[in-house]
Design an enzyme around this catalytic site. Structure first.
Site, PDB file in Angstrom:
ATOM      1  N   ASN A   7       0.553  -1.307   0.087  1.00 24.57           N
ATOM      2  CA  ASN A   7      -0.227   0.393   0.064  1.00 24.57           C
ATOM      3  C   ASN A   7       0.937   1.060   0.369  1.00 24.57           C
ATOM      4  OD1 ASN A   7      -1.421   2.298   0.753  1.00 24.57           O
ATOM      5  ND2 ASN A   7      -2.510   1.532   2.788  1.00 24.57           N
ATOM      6  N   TRP A   8       0.736   2.246  -1.144  1.00 26.63           N
ATOM      7  CA  TRP A   8       1.657   2.711  -1.082  1.00 26.63           C
ATOM      8  C   TRP A   8       1.814   4.176  -0.602  1.00 26.63           C
ATOM      9  CZ3 TRP A   8       3.900   3.375  -6.998  1.00 26.63           C
ATOM     10  CH2 TRP A   8       4.278   2.435  -7.887  1.00 26.63           C
ATOM     11  N   LYS A   9      -0.412   4.545   0.167  1.00 27.67           N
ATOM     12  CA  LYS A   9      -0.276   5.429   0.454  1.00 27.67           C
ATOM     13  C   LYS A   9      -0.175   6.423  -0.487  1.00 27.67           C
ATOM     14  CE  LYS A   9       0.040   2.928   4.511  1.00 27.67           C
ATOM     15  NZ  LYS A   9      -0.864   3.144   5.608  1.00 27.67           N
ATOM     16  N   HIS A  95      -9.596   0.916   4.975  1.00 25.14           N
ATOM     17  CA  HIS A  95      -8.237   1.051   5.781  1.00 25.14           C
ATOM     18  C   HIS A  95      -8.397   1.827   7.619  1.00 25.14           C
ATOM     19  CE1 HIS A  95      -3.872   2.297   6.536  1.00 25.14           C
ATOM     20  NE2 HIS A  95      -3.860   1.687   5.673  1.00 25.14           N
ATOM     21  N   GLU A  97      -6.552   4.726   8.098  1.00 18.85           N
ATOM     22  CA  GLU A  97      -6.650   5.939   8.202  1.00 18.85           C
ATOM     23  C   GLU A  97      -7.702   6.552   6.868  1.00 18.85           C
ATOM     24  OE1 GLU A  97      -2.935   5.023   5.618  1.00 18.85           O
ATOM     25  OE2 GLU A  97      -1.536   5.237   7.190  1.00 18.85           O
ATOM     26  N   GLU A 165      -5.045  -5.122  10.429  1.00 19.40           N
ATOM     27  CA  GLU A 165      -3.674  -3.732  10.886  1.00 19.40           C
ATOM     28  C   GLU A 165      -4.036  -3.227  11.915  1.00 19.40           C
ATOM     29  OE1 GLU A 165      -1.938  -2.816   6.940  1.00 19.40           O
ATOM     30  OE2 GLU A 165      -3.897  -1.747   6.595  1.00 19.40           O
ATOM     31  N   GLY A 171       3.320   2.096  10.724  1.00 19.38           N
ATOM     32  CA  GLY A 171       3.814   3.263  10.733  1.00 19.38           C
ATOM     33  C   GLY A 171       4.886   4.180  11.122  1.00 19.38           C
ATOM     34  N   SER A 209       3.772  -2.217  10.048  1.00 20.62           N
ATOM     35  CA  SER A 209       5.001  -1.933  10.815  1.00 20.62           C
ATOM     36  C   SER A 209       5.811  -3.254   9.978  1.00 20.62           C
ATOM     37  CB  SER A 209       5.890  -1.677  11.280  1.00 20.62           C
ATOM     38  OG  SER A 209       5.604  -0.020  12.035  1.00 20.62           O
TER      39      SER A 209
END
Ligand code: 13P
Length: 247
Positions: A7-9, A95, A97, A165, A171, A209
């Site tokens: 996942n490059w975000k 996700h 986020e 997650e 992160g 992570s």
């Protein structure tokens, strides 16, 4: 075979994408990966990444999709059908986020997953508790509620992926311990099994992570069928080391 998704975000640009996909394709050509690989770049890079990945045994996925079927007046949204048209096989939905920053509910995540399935995409449905929820002993209840609320009814007949997650591990460099991961994946597996016979089984990914130095131990845990990788997916060597840790 395990599944490793990157996942490059909101990272990368055209030059970075070109270099990264070429590097991954070269590694794949030199020695076939030990797992299925999915690249999830920002939406505007999808056609480019899909073209570069074509025929290289690298799959492509979106990071989110609309809950609306479209086409229509939904400014800023991208439909599952559009992702499919851009060359995607997968899409991440729910996700943390997006749940935290955009107030996405379980019901909305489920609607997105249903749109993904209808468009021929495999949804990677994310769940995970916050630090506060874990510290107050609610982690399992929170994740069970998210799984129950976010999984489409048709999940028993169609392929869906669940990614656990824990928010506090994303992160932060703080990985869940192998014991934490084993315990939660066992809970999710039991919950999913309780829905009835799965045809086919639901792969359970761990994310938070995941790095080259912890991937092998995490991937060796029971009921861990792969990884959803953030930061480490932006460097070919690190991402490929995680892919190879599944061997
Ligand atoms: P990190 O690997 O950077 O912790 O991100 C995990 C993640 O959110 C993947 O979706």
């Amino acid at each position: 075979m395990k599944l490793v998704a990157g996942n490059w975000k909101m990272n990368g640009d055209k030059a970075m994408a070109q270099a990264l996909v070429a590097d991954l394709a070269a590694r794949q050509a030199a020695k076939r990966a030990a797992s299925a690989v999915v690249l999830c770049p920002p939406a505007y890079l999808l056609p480019q990444v899909a073209a570069a990945a074509a025929g290289k045994r690298l799959n492509v996925g979106g990071q989110d999709c609309s809950a609306e079927a479209g086409p229509g007046a939904f400014t800023g949204e991208i439909s599952a059908t559009m992702l499919r048209d851009a060359g995607c096989d997968y899409v991440i939905v729910g996700h943390s986020e997006r749940r935290a920053r955009h107030g996405e509910s379980d019901a909305l995540v489920r609607a997105k997953a249903e749109r993904a399935l209808a468009a021929g995409l495999i949804p990677i449905i994310c769940v995970g508790e916050t630090l506060e929820q874990r510290q107050s002993g609610d982690a399992v209840a929170v994740v069970r509620r998210q799984v129950a609320g976010s999984l489409p009814d048709s999940a028993r007949q169609q392929v869906v992926v669940i990614a656990y997650e824990p928010v506090w591990a994303i992160g932060t460099g703080k990985t869940a311990t192998p014991d934490d991961v084993r315990a939660m994946h066992g809970e999710i597996r039991a919950q999913v099994a309780g829905l009835g016979p799965q045809v086919p089984p639901v792969p359970l990914l761990y994310g938070g992570s995941v790095k080259p130095d912890n991937a092998a131990e995490l991937m060796a845990q029971p009921n861990v069928d792969g990884a959803l990788v953030g930061g480490a997916s932006l460097k070919a060597a690190d991402f490929w080391a995680i892919v190879e840790a599944c061997r």
